[in-house]
Design a protein around this motif. Structure first.
Motif, mmCIF file in Angstrom:
data_model
loop_
_atom_site.group_PDB
_atom_site.id
_atom_site.type_symbol
_atom_site.label_atom_id
_atom_site.label_comp_id
_atom_site.label_asym_id
_atom_site.label_seq_id
_atom_site.Cartn_x
_atom_site.Cartn_y
_atom_site.Cartn_z
ATOM 1 N N ALA A 7 -9.639 -51.358 -26.923
ATOM 2 C CA ALA A 7 -10.533 -51.384 -25.757
ATOM 3 C C ALA A 7 -10.162 -52.512 -24.813
ATOM 4 C CB ALA A 7 -11.980 -51.534 -26.218
ATOM 5 N N VAL A 54 -12.235 -54.500 -21.902
ATOM 6 C CA VAL A 54 -13.584 -54.656 -21.353
ATOM 7 C C VAL A 54 -13.499 -55.429 -20.033
ATOM 8 C CG1 VAL A 54 -15.891 -55.560 -21.758
ATOM 9 C CG2 VAL A 54 -14.576 -54.589 -23.664
ATOM 10 N N VAL A 74 -9.209 -55.623 -28.966
ATOM 11 C CA VAL A 74 -10.040 -55.626 -27.756
ATOM 12 C C VAL A 74 -9.654 -56.805 -26.877
ATOM 13 C CG1 VAL A 74 -11.906 -56.843 -28.977
ATOM 14 C CG2 VAL A 74 -12.409 -55.643 -26.848
ATOM 15 N N ALA A 104 -5.665 -47.482 -24.441
ATOM 16 C CA ALA A 104 -6.947 -48.134 -24.743
ATOM 17 C C ALA A 104 -8.066 -47.496 -23.914
ATOM 18 C CB ALA A 104 -6.857 -49.633 -24.435
ATOM 19 N N LEU A 105 -9.294 -47.681 -24.391
ATOM 20 C CA LEU A 105 -10.479 -47.253 -23.643
ATOM 21 C C LEU A 105 -10.885 -48.387 -22.709
ATOM 22 C CD1 LEU A 105 -12.843 -45.226 -23.211
ATOM 23 C CD2 LEU A 105 -14.014 -46.384 -25.101
ATOM 24 N N VAL A 153 -13.505 -50.165 -20.489
ATOM 25 C CA VAL A 153 -14.972 -50.202 -20.421
ATOM 26 C C VAL A 153 -15.370 -51.056 -19.211
ATOM 27 C CG1 VAL A 153 -17.096 -50.775 -21.638
ATOM 28 C CG2 VAL A 153 -15.038 -50.144 -22.950
ATOM 29 N N LEU A 155 -17.225 -46.147 -30.172
ATOM 30 C CA LEU A 155 -17.567 -47.501 -29.714
ATOM 31 C C LEU A 155 -19.041 -47.794 -30.007
ATOM 32 C CD1 LEU A 155 -15.432 -49.149 -27.987
ATOM 33 C CD2 LEU A 155 -16.948 -48.741 -26.047
#
Lengths: 331, 331
Positions: free
Chosen positions: A9, A11, A31, A67-68, A70, A163
């Motif tokens: 992730a 962020v 992350v 990756a995600l 966010v 998540l």
């Protein structure tokens, strides 16, 4: 325990929500975080978390890692972030944690249309804000709303759901307009009523404030939230909030008329008590079910609409097997 | 420590408030109780408290002992109790703990006009009711409102105030109409708003209730109070409550109009936040003062109106010396 579908992730934004998410995810996945504030980046790095100094570099890395991304910035910052996504990582997996979902879906559609987007809204918060206020436990037992459309990619939804599950939330699938209508009633309207009550109470002067006890303290608590945060939530959900306010004004107006004309408050007291009881009993009578198949999105939406939620995810040969809690009487 | 002016007491009604009062006073003074319910009387006696089986016998004994009679029944039972007072103990010292004070003062004036009456209202309660729900700590740090008129006997007020001080409350002197206006805003209006919010939220269906978090839970908490208790408070304070409801409707209506026309909630968010802050800061800046003299009642009323309260009483050769907390900037 690590969720199967949990992606790496990135962020964007390290305030209360973004900072809590970084803390909650770091033990379980790769992350990274970024904040526009250098002091915030320094603080997060000093606390031992992976921080990137440049938004675009972070997005490029996210694209490479699949990756995600966010987005956890305030809503006014979304257009600039989404423009950067479209330039740097146009087809990345994308989610966000804003408290309004229709507006954000529209912005993604126009500013980052190639992104594989599933919006989210964790129903958690505190009166405080900023990196230092964050906590890995912030999302435990909260609702983690995920917003689907009939075009949603179940794989992206699974990453966003993973998540939420990883940080201890109940994952609630719904559609953006239904989310916005619901939060207008259970979050934005409570803020407006608290603000009005605080003023009506203070208008009673020092004696009134001196006598105020728990009913006033509880009823006005969220009026202590910073005005700009309340405005960002409420003003960005105008149409749904107007409907909710009109409902409340109608109920109060009828009660006022009844009190003035007959002296009776029987209707609002009994209906309101029944509604509060329904709230207290929500989630009772849920049973475990397993969802899968080609119409998974429809099944997920049915679960959310009925007051149910997702509790687990497992990859199968032909998609996802989803564990959920669903009202027994809706089976 | 026992309050100097604390009288013997006869508590009529052994529900949450009356039962808590008996428990809190019993270690410090001679206190008897009566309830119309035989099971309640039996339970109170089994718990070791002095219970009389007959209301009139209890009132006769109170007259003999110059005890303070505390009416702690539901409001609908007041006329019968006051008629019994007038027949059996017409000039007794009398107080009550009802949540409306103008109505009760009128009833005393017409049904027990010879009684030496000073009304009271402890701002304490829980969601539960009945003898078993009572607690000696219920009144600790609560406001114990005492209602004066220019004709009030300072000696009777001192007995009622001593009761409040003995159970750990802040004693707030005021007049019945001012009390009723204040509680309309800080107690009765919060109940109406909670009832309306509970309904507007439940109208959002299972999804909305599933997403509801602390703002909704806090904002609707008192909607869980038994409807008949809310009605008894609110319907008996009609005129003052109508004013408070109209204020709230006006504030919400203006906010609704602003949101619909300009999209802005700047006014209600900033004014409401300021009002909540004023509530949180109430009681700051109070200083110790001592009241005494021929105009004691006026001095007491000034303390209550300014958000102050009484903390102690001492008998002197020519009346009472009263310790109080009073805002420094009102000196």
């Amino acid at each position: 325990m690590r969720q199967d579908a949990l992606p790496p992730a990135f962020v964007v934004g390290l305030g209360l929500i973004g900072g809590s998410l970084v803390r909650a995810l770091a033990p379980h996945t790769d992350v990274r975080g970024w904040s526009p504030g250098e002091a915030t980046r320094t603080a997060a790095a000093a606390d031992g978390f992976a921080v990137v100094d440049d938004l675009r570099a972070g997005l490029e890395r996210a694209a490479t890692d699949d990756a995600l991304v966010v987005v956890a910035t305030p809503v006014p910052a979304f257009p600039a972030v989404l423009a950067a996504v479209d330039e740097t990582a146009p087809t990345v997996r994308l989610t966000d944690v804003a408290s309004v979902k229709g507006l954000i879906a529209d912005q993604v559609e126009s500013l980052a249309p190639r992104a594989r987007y599933v919006g989210a809204h964790p129903m958690a918060g505190t009166a405080h804000s900023g990196w230092a206020a964050g906590s890995a436990d912030l999302f435990r037992d909260a609702a983690w709303v995920t917003c689907l459309t009939e075009d949603s990619d179940p794989d992206v939804w699974a990453a966003v759901a993973a998540l939420g599950l990883q940080v201890g939330s109940r994952v609630v699938p719904t559609e953006a307009p239904a989310h916005d209508r619901a939060v207008a009633r259970i979050s934005h309207l409570p803020h407006l009523l608290a603000l009005a009550l605080a003023q009506a109470g203070a208008a009673g002067g020092d004696l009134a404030l001196s006598l105020a006890a728990s009913s006033f303290a509880d009823g006005t608590r969220v009026a202590g939230t910073r005005p700009e945060l309340i405005r960002a939530m409420c003003e960005n959900n105008r149409d749904a909030l107007l409907d909710a306010v009109d409902d409340a004004l109608g109920l109060l107006g009828v009660a006022r008329g009844s009190l003035a004309s007959t002296g009776s408050l029987v209707k609002i007291t009994e209906s309101g008590h029944a509604a509060r009881t329904a709230f207290e009993q929500r989630g009772s009578g849920l049973e475990d079910v397993t969802l899968s198949g080609d119409d998974l999105v429809d099944q997920l939406l049915a679960v959310g609409a009925a007051g149910g939620y997702v509790t687990g995810l497992r990859a199968t040969d032909d998609g996802w097997s989803v564990a959920a809690r669903y009202p027994a009487d809706n089976d």
